[in-house]
Enzyme design. Structure first.
Site, mmCIF file in Angstrom:
data_model
loop_
_atom_site.group_PDB
_atom_site.id
_atom_site.type_symbol
_atom_site.label_atom_id
_atom_site.label_comp_id
_atom_site.label_asym_id
_atom_site.label_seq_id
_atom_site.Cartn_x
_atom_site.Cartn_y
_atom_site.Cartn_z
ATOM 1 N N GLU A 276 0.844 -1.190 0.000
ATOM 2 C CA GLU A 276 0.000 0.000 0.000
ATOM 3 C C GLU A 276 0.884 1.246 0.000
ATOM 4 O OE1 GLU A 276 -2.388 3.111 0.283
ATOM 5 O OE2 GLU A 276 -3.110 1.103 -0.249
ATOM 6 N N TYR B 276 -28.584 6.791 5.424
ATOM 7 C CA TYR B 276 -28.751 5.530 6.146
ATOM 8 C C TYR B 276 -27.823 5.527 7.351
ATOM 9 C CZ TYR B 276 -24.758 4.275 3.087
ATOM 10 O OH TYR B 276 -23.579 4.258 2.395
#
Length: 398
Positions: free
Chosen positions: A36, A216
């Site tokens: 990464e 949500y």
């Protein structure tokens, strides 16, 4: 004959797609390393939805408890009209969806899912601060070169490095993603600020001319995630994601239903995010190198399938390599043949929803609303079966 443990795999990218692929490959018995570029793991965006086609895989990787602890199981997906709040489509979720497909549907913070995936990766297999600057391959090995001067030789390299994918550019030539004409204001609101609204535990998508609004609960119900998507002709900011002005978001939804303005009225901080995509790629793989997730099929979030499709990619990739570890290049071609049509189809559905969600009031909108009442849209219970019922770990017969 090569075995699973003989095969070393490098995954470039430590997002949801890269980490879930690494876990699927580790579970299949491969020697996996993740590289990464950032010095710490992080995800753009606040919330995401994890549908049964993804939770099936994540449960199989041992993350059932983590999902249950941090996810929220919505009762339904409601699509509502911008002005009067009328419900146009009520798609069951919760217990009914789990009964239909065998696995739950969760709303989650991206950070919670990423943390669960990262915690399951042995720390010695996760390498941060490793920005890929070059790759070279021959018939037997792929060499990955990093900005810090280090390199790694692997049998297979997987580019899970997002829409800006370096790996994709090295394989097929750099191609700038296209601006889709939409920007999204997004953020999280502590739920206690909204208690006076008595909001249901549902996914709500408000449809209106030139824009839509989604909200949500996430974080075990502690936060409300909101995404306000507005059509815009150009994108001129230097960053793809930047702090937004709450006043701009409020102005964009002036005249909308009081619930929308009440939610936006509690926002203290928002980020604005330009939505980009790319036409489906004709190829994902070359030799012993392949792509997954946004590196090969970036899609608009209007089917809530971006993360789920990257999780499917990793599961299918692991299954293809496990089926044929002795010929990695052919295994990658099989992976591509299986995954490219499905991901491309869901890309197209997501793009269709940009138009469908944003219709101006008039005959087209009225026809859309009638189709929704008949359950004929791509977010109705009948239409989502092919998406949610899919098991990416099962390969079609050769």
């Amino acid at each position: 004959m090569a075995t699973h443990r003989d095969l070393s795999i490098g995954v470039v990218g430590g997002g949801i797609g890269g980490l879930s692929a690494a876990l699927s490959l580790l579970a299949a018995g491969f020697d996996v390393q993740v590289y990464e570029r950032a010095s710490a793991l992080g995800e753009i965006g606040a919330g995401l939805q994890v549908s049964p086609n993804a939770t099936r895989i994540l449960h199989g990787l041992g993350l059932e408890k983590e999902l249950a602890e941090t996810g929220v199981r919505p009762r339904a997906l409601l699509q509502r009209r911008w002005e009067d709040g009328r419900t146009l489509l009520d798609t069951p979720q919760g217990d009914r969806l789990e009964a239909a497909f065998g696995f739950p549907y969760y709303q989650m913070r991206r950070a919670d899912l990423l943390a669960a995936l990262a915690a399951a990766i042995p720390p010695e297999r996760l390498h941060l601060g490793r920005r890929l600057t070059g790759l070279d391959q021959n018939h037997d090995v792929v060499r990955a070169e990093f900005a810090d001067g280090s390199s790694a030789d692997v049998d297979v390299l997987v580019g899970a490095d997002g829409i800006h994918s370096f790996v994709q550019g090295e394989l097929f030539g750099a191609e700038r993603p296209r601006f889709t004409g939409c920007v999204a204001y997004r953020g999280l609101i502590p739920s206690d600020r909204l208690s006076h609204l008595s909001l249901e535990v549902t996914t709500q998508v408000w449809l209106g001319p030139g824009r839509h609004f989604v909200h949500y609960f996430v974080g075990g119900g502690r936060f409300l995630n909101f995404v306000a998507v507005v059509e815009q002709d150009t994108w001129t900011r230097e960053s793809w994601t930047d702090r937004g002005d709450v006043a701009d978001a409020l102005a964009a939804y002036d005249g909308w239903h009081p619930q929308v303005s009440a939610i936006l009225g509690t926002v203290e901080e928002t980020y604005v995010w330009a939505l980009f995509d790319r036409p489906p790629l004709p190829r994902w793989s070359q030799g012993r190198v392949t792509l997954l997730g946004d590196a090969c099929h970036p899609m608009l979030p209007f089917m809530a399938q971006g993360a789920a499709q990257s999780i499917e990619d990793g599961a299918a990739l692991a299954a293809c390599l496990a089926e044929n570890p002795g010929d990695p290049a052919e295994a990658l071609q099989r992976y591509e043949r299986i995954r490219r049509p499905r991901a491309g189809h869901i890309q197209s559905l997501s793009l269709e929803n940009k138009t469908r969600f944003h219709l101006p009031d008039g005959p087209g909108q009225q026809a859309r609303d009638a189709a929704m009442a008949d359950g004929a849209t791509n977010l109705s219970m009948n239409a989502i079966t092919a998406i949610y019922g899919h098991d990416a770990t099962l390969l079609p017969a050769l």
